[in-house]
Write an enzyme that holds these catalytic residues in place. Structure first.
Site, short mmCIF file in Angstrom:
data_model
loop_
_atom_site.label_atom_id
_atom_site.label_comp_id
_atom_site.label_asym_id
_atom_site.label_seq_id
_atom_site.Cartn_x
_atom_site.Cartn_y
_atom_site.Cartn_z
N SER A 85 -67.93 50.73 78.24
CA SER A 85 -67.75 49.36 78.73
C SER A 85 -67.56 49.34 80.25
O SER A 85 -68.03 48.42 80.93
CB SER A 85 -66.58 48.68 78.04
N TYR A 86 -66.90 50.35 80.78
CA TYR A 86 -66.74 50.45 82.24
C TYR A 86 -68.10 50.59 82.91
O TYR A 86 -68.40 49.88 83.88
CB TYR A 86 -65.85 51.65 82.57
N ALA A 87 -68.93 51.50 82.40
CA ALA A 87 -70.24 51.72 82.99
C ALA A 87 -71.10 50.46 82.89
O ALA A 87 -71.84 50.12 83.83
CB ALA A 87 -70.94 52.89 82.31
N SER A 104 -70.06 47.37 82.87
CA SER A 104 -69.58 46.39 83.84
C SER A 104 -70.05 46.73 85.24
O SER A 104 -70.40 45.84 86.03
CB SER A 104 -68.05 46.29 83.79
#
Length: 249
Positions: free
Chosen positions: A155-157, A159
């Protein structure tokens, strides 16, 4: 030399880690720096104090990003201290603890996008009337969006991938005003955001992934941001700049 003399910069998430190093470097180059923070007032004041001790100018402002009207509140606080903007560094971001996609909740997913993608979009949107022609926007991305897939950071990547698209698209729109928009993509940087994550064998392994044989430092990233914030980078826009120490080679 003070290549940024007379300039005003805003660094989101400027109280710690990469943001602190960027704020201090821009101030050393002559800019007056707005140090944004979300909750850690002590860290922000320490950053401002360090800048002042080095002969620079800075002030802090608090806004929790990822919340309703966050951009409006941030710029209202900024306007109390400054009447123009020349450099915007969208650095603030958060990580999720997620062993894999099956562990990501909707609440976590929406929160990380709210801080890492939605906030920079609207902070930048409201910055544009304040931003001088010939200004600079630098977004802090990550190597995880290109060539280094990590399921534990999906999810970080994602975003940050949105931030990459934002960078290249906005660069095309703002070119007529002489404003450049670029992204820097750090690899693993030794900051407190990774406290407890990078220890022992994991630290040795990650350091070995760079041919330079070490982890990055906040200053490694800050120096590249300083170039992109300067007049020297006038012919560079819409770019994703690898600041991984060669990790992606």
């Amino acid at each position: 030399m003070n290549p940024l003399h007379g300039k005003t910069a805003l660094v989101t998430g400027g109280s710690r880690g990469i943001g602190r190093a960027v704020a201090r470097r821009l101030a050393r180059d002559g800019a007056r720096v707005a140090v944004h923070y979300g909750s850690n007032e002590q860290a922000a004041q320490e950053t401002v104090a360090a800048i002042v001790a080095e002969g620079g100018q800075a002030f802090s402002l608090r806004t929790e990003l990822g919340t309703t009207d966050d951009a409006e509140r941030l710029w209202a606080a900024f306007d109390e201290h400054a009447d123009k903007l020349d450099i915007l560094v969208n650095n603030a971001g958060i990580l999720n603890d997620e062993p894999g996609i099956e562990h990501v909740t909707r609440r976590q997913f929406e929160r990380i996008f709210a801080v890492n993608a939605t906030a920079p979009f609207f902070v930048t949107r409201l910055a544009l009337p304040r931003l001088s022609d010939g200004g600079r926007i630098v977004n802090v991305s990550t190597m995880l969006t290109r060539g280094w897939a990590v399921p534990e950071s999906i999810s970080y990547a994602m975003s940050k991938g949105a931030l990459d698209v934002f960078t290249s698209t906005l660069a095309k729109q703002l070119a007529a005003r002489g404003i450049t928009v670029n992204a820097v993509a750090p690899g693993v940087v030794d900051t407190d955001i990774h406290q407890g994550r990078i220890v022992g064998e994991a630290r040795t392994y990650l350091a070995s992934q760079s041919p330079m044989g070490r982890l990055g430092t906040p200053e490694d990233v800050a120096d590249v941001v300083a170039f992109l914030a300067s007049e020297d980078s006038r012919w560079v826009t819409g770019q994703w700049v690898d600041v991984t120490g060669g990790t992606l080679l």
